[in-house]
Design a protein around this motif. Structure first.
Motif, mmCIF file in Angstrom:
data_model
loop_
_atom_site.group_PDB
_atom_site.id
_atom_site.type_symbol
_atom_site.label_atom_id
_atom_site.label_comp_id
_atom_site.label_asym_id
_atom_site.label_seq_id
_atom_site.Cartn_x
_atom_site.Cartn_y
_atom_site.Cartn_z
ATOM 1 N N ARG A 434 0.823 -1.212 0.000
ATOM 2 C CA ARG A 434 0.000 0.000 0.000
ATOM 3 C C ARG A 434 0.856 1.262 0.000
ATOM 4 O O ARG A 434 0.549 2.243 -0.693
ATOM 5 C CB ARG A 434 -0.952 0.001 1.203
ATOM 6 N N HIS A 435 1.955 1.262 0.766
ATOM 7 C CA HIS A 435 2.779 2.478 0.816
ATOM 8 C C HIS A 435 3.387 2.782 -0.544
ATOM 9 O O HIS A 435 3.526 3.948 -0.943
ATOM 10 C CB HIS A 435 3.866 2.351 1.885
ATOM 11 N N PHE A 437 1.979 1.956 -3.446
ATOM 12 C CA PHE A 437 0.860 2.440 -4.256
ATOM 13 C C PHE A 437 0.595 3.920 -3.974
ATOM 14 O O PHE A 437 0.397 4.728 -4.896
ATOM 15 C CB PHE A 437 -0.374 1.592 -3.958
ATOM 16 N N GLU A 438 0.601 4.291 -2.693
ATOM 17 C CA GLU A 438 0.357 5.694 -2.339
ATOM 18 C C GLU A 438 1.476 6.599 -2.841
ATOM 19 O O GLU A 438 1.235 7.728 -3.290
ATOM 20 C CB GLU A 438 0.190 5.817 -0.822
ATOM 21 N N GLN A 439 2.704 6.101 -2.783
ATOM 22 C CA GLN A 439 3.828 6.882 -3.290
ATOM 23 C C GLN A 439 3.706 7.086 -4.797
ATOM 24 O O GLN A 439 3.983 8.168 -5.322
ATOM 25 C CB GLN A 439 5.144 6.176 -2.961
ATOM 26 N N ARG A 441 0.910 7.099 -6.511
ATOM 27 C CA ARG A 441 -0.242 7.986 -6.737
ATOM 28 C C ARG A 441 0.150 9.455 -6.562
ATOM 29 O O ARG A 441 -0.345 10.341 -7.277
ATOM 30 C CB ARG A 441 -1.356 7.628 -5.750
ATOM 31 N N ASP A 442 1.081 9.722 -5.619
ATOM 32 C CA ASP A 442 1.481 11.098 -5.332
ATOM 33 C C ASP A 442 2.725 11.543 -6.102
ATOM 34 O O ASP A 442 3.193 12.669 -5.911
ATOM 35 C CB ASP A 442 1.751 11.252 -3.829
ATOM 36 N N SER A 443 3.279 10.662 -6.961
ATOM 37 C CA SER A 443 4.563 10.971 -7.590
ATOM 38 C C SER A 443 4.457 11.832 -8.839
ATOM 39 O O SER A 443 5.459 12.380 -9.304
ATOM 40 C CB SER A 443 5.267 9.660 -7.963
ATOM 41 N N TYR A 462 -6.854 -1.860 -8.196
ATOM 42 C CA TYR A 462 -6.957 -0.583 -8.897
ATOM 43 C C TYR A 462 -6.412 -0.744 -10.315
ATOM 44 O O TYR A 462 -5.477 -1.529 -10.558
ATOM 45 C CB TYR A 462 -6.148 0.498 -8.188
ATOM 46 N N ILE A 476 -3.819 -4.410 -4.018
ATOM 47 C CA ILE A 476 -3.282 -3.849 -2.784
ATOM 48 C C ILE A 476 -3.999 -4.501 -1.605
ATOM 49 O O ILE A 476 -5.224 -4.548 -1.550
ATOM 50 C CB ILE A 476 -3.504 -2.311 -2.725
#
Length: 478
Positions: A434-435, A437-439, A441-443, A462, A476
């Motif tokens: 998950r971390h 995936f979040e990275q 998404r914000d990159s 996703y 995820i």
């Protein structure tokens, strides 16, 4: 990335001027080879998942078949040794002669276990291993109790090699002479063997070739042979059964009173498949036999063959009951006999059967995925963000590309060329943390935000697109 690939990386990062070439095996059970040279000094490293690392500094062609000079199991240890050999321009050290106790230990036997096979006290084995010399017959019995065969070769002053003592003819039989004599005493009228025996043998052989490498290069041949329950002759590629002995086992099954292990009905085809599968097991090359936890307990050729028979029975959907009971009947309880006991044979068959149920090699799987990308650096950043350890590679005069190994798939990123344009519409799945995936998404690497397409109690899936517009389903953990 496996251990030999990691060793290649370690050497290149520690010794920038080292030249390396990695040779992959033809199949997943084969050996990898890493040729390393520095300032004209060459070191050859051999690796397999089962046996670890081997080192030679001489041309391996000069000693073909003799094995490596030095053997290691730890990657860090073999890395230090190779660096030392380069620093001192040293030579690998051939192994000294193996004494009997080291041979026994290497094959996984204790003195107590070997004494039980020889029918002697443990102290007798200890005295035998300490003797400065011994009779040839004692040495032969010792080696055969370990499941091996004794050969003696003599090299003349002129360099000619003469075989003084041959190993026994490689005919593998399912029973020792004691069990065969007992079964022979129970012979009654026998029918002719099943006309489908050759067909069953072919089915088992195909299953075995999918999993292991066989000694016989061509298809195995079936024949009926009186006087033996079953036998395998690897040199001739023959498997034989005796109708009289098969009939005896069928009558035993019909009258078996073992209520604790009695299925609703015994299956004759399962009896045939056990006997034929056992003999197929004698054709399997030992270095390609990977039965997981079972492998250390099946050093004896008969137990190895029973484990293979169990795996094959599971592969074709047989229940384990018939094979396990028949395997136990073919074990021997004579104290001085080196043949496996009924309990050992049943356990080997059941262990192989359990492993066959877990084995995923019966179904095709994706082992490599190559992506042709328009922007190599952007794609590397995208997949690295998801946690894939991509490393730069170049094969000969080929293009620079990035590669990494997941648990089961090798992923490679190649730049597009006129000869290899980027395919369109590729869709595949990845499992990510998950971390990560979040990275991602914000990159800023995603042109569109992730879209949730499935939600399960165990995971959320996703849909995202990489820089080349390939569709990726990211699973995820929820």
């Amino acid at each position: 990335m496996n251990s030999i690939e990691a060793l290649k990386r370690d050497l290149e990062s520690t010794l920038p001027d080292v030249e390396t070439k990695l040779r992959k095996p033809r199949n997943e059970t084969g050996h990898w080879w890493l040729d390393a040279s520095r300032d004209g000094h060459a070191v050859v490293i051999e690796w397999s998942p089962r046996r670890g690392f081997g080192i030679n500094t001489d041309d391996p062609g000069d000693g073909y078949g003799e094995g490596p000079d030095e053997v290691y199991t730890d990657r860090a240890e073999v890395t230090r040794r190779v660096i030392e050999l380069f620093a001192n321009r040293g030579r690998s050290v051939p192994p000294r002669e193996v004494v009997l106790r080291e041979l026994r230990a290497a094959l996984g036997f204790t003195q107590e276990q070997l004494a039980d096979r020889l029918g002697v006290q443990q102290a007798a084995v200890s005295r035998l291993e300490r003797r400065p010399d011994m009779t040839l017959s004692s040495l032969r019995r010792y080696v055969e109790a370990l499941g091996g065969a004794l050969e003696i070769n003599v090299r003349t002053p002129e360099g000619e090699q003469v075989r003084l003592l041959d190993a026994p003819q490689r005919v593998r039989r399912a029973t020792c002479e004691h069990v065969a004599a007992t079964l022979a005493g129970e012979y009654g009228a026998s029918h002719s063997l099943s006309s489908s025996s050759a067909e069953l043998l072919g089915q088992l052989e195909r299953e075995a070739r999918q999993r292991w490498e066989l000694v016989a290069p061509d298809a195995l041949r079936f024949e009926e042979r009186p006087g033996e329950l079953a036998s395998a002759e690897p040199e001739q590629g023959r498997v034989a059964l005796s109708a009289a002995l098969v009939s005896t086992l069928q009558r035993r099954l019909a009258s078996n009173s073992c209520d604790a292990f009695r299925p609703p009905s015994w299956t004759t085809r399962e009896l045939y498949r056990y006997l034929l599968g056992h003999e197929v097991g004698h054709f399997v090359r030992e270095d390609s036999l990977r039965l997981g936890p079972t492998s250390k307990s099946v050093i004896d050729p008969e137990l190895r063959a029973d484990a293979v028979a169990g795996w094959l029975a599971a592969a074709v959907g047989d229940e384990p009951s018939t094979g396990a009971v028949v395997a136990s009947w073919l074990g021997c309880r004579i104290p001085r006999c080196t043949h496996p006991t009924p309990e050992q044979r049943m356990f080997a068959f059941l262990s192989g059967h359990a492993h066959g149920l877990r084995d995923e090699s019966r179904t095709p799987r994706v082992s490599m995925l190559v992506l042709r990308v328009a922007d190599l650096d952007a794609s590397r950043a995208f997949y690295s963000t998801l946690g894939l350890g991509l490393v730069a590679e170049r094969h000969g005069q080929g293009p620079l590309h990035y590669s990494c190994s997941t648990r089961s798939v090798l992923l490679e990123l190649y730049p597009c060329t006129d000869a290899s344009p980027r395919p369109h519409g590729l869709r595949f799945g990845l499992v990510a943390q998950r971390h990560a995936f979040e990275q991602l998404r914000d990159s800023g690497l995603l042109r569109q935000p992730p879209r949730l397409i499935r939600s399960r109690p165990s995971a959320e899936v996703y849909l995202v697109r990489d820089p080349d517009e390939n569709s990726i389903e990211l699973a995820i953990a929820a």
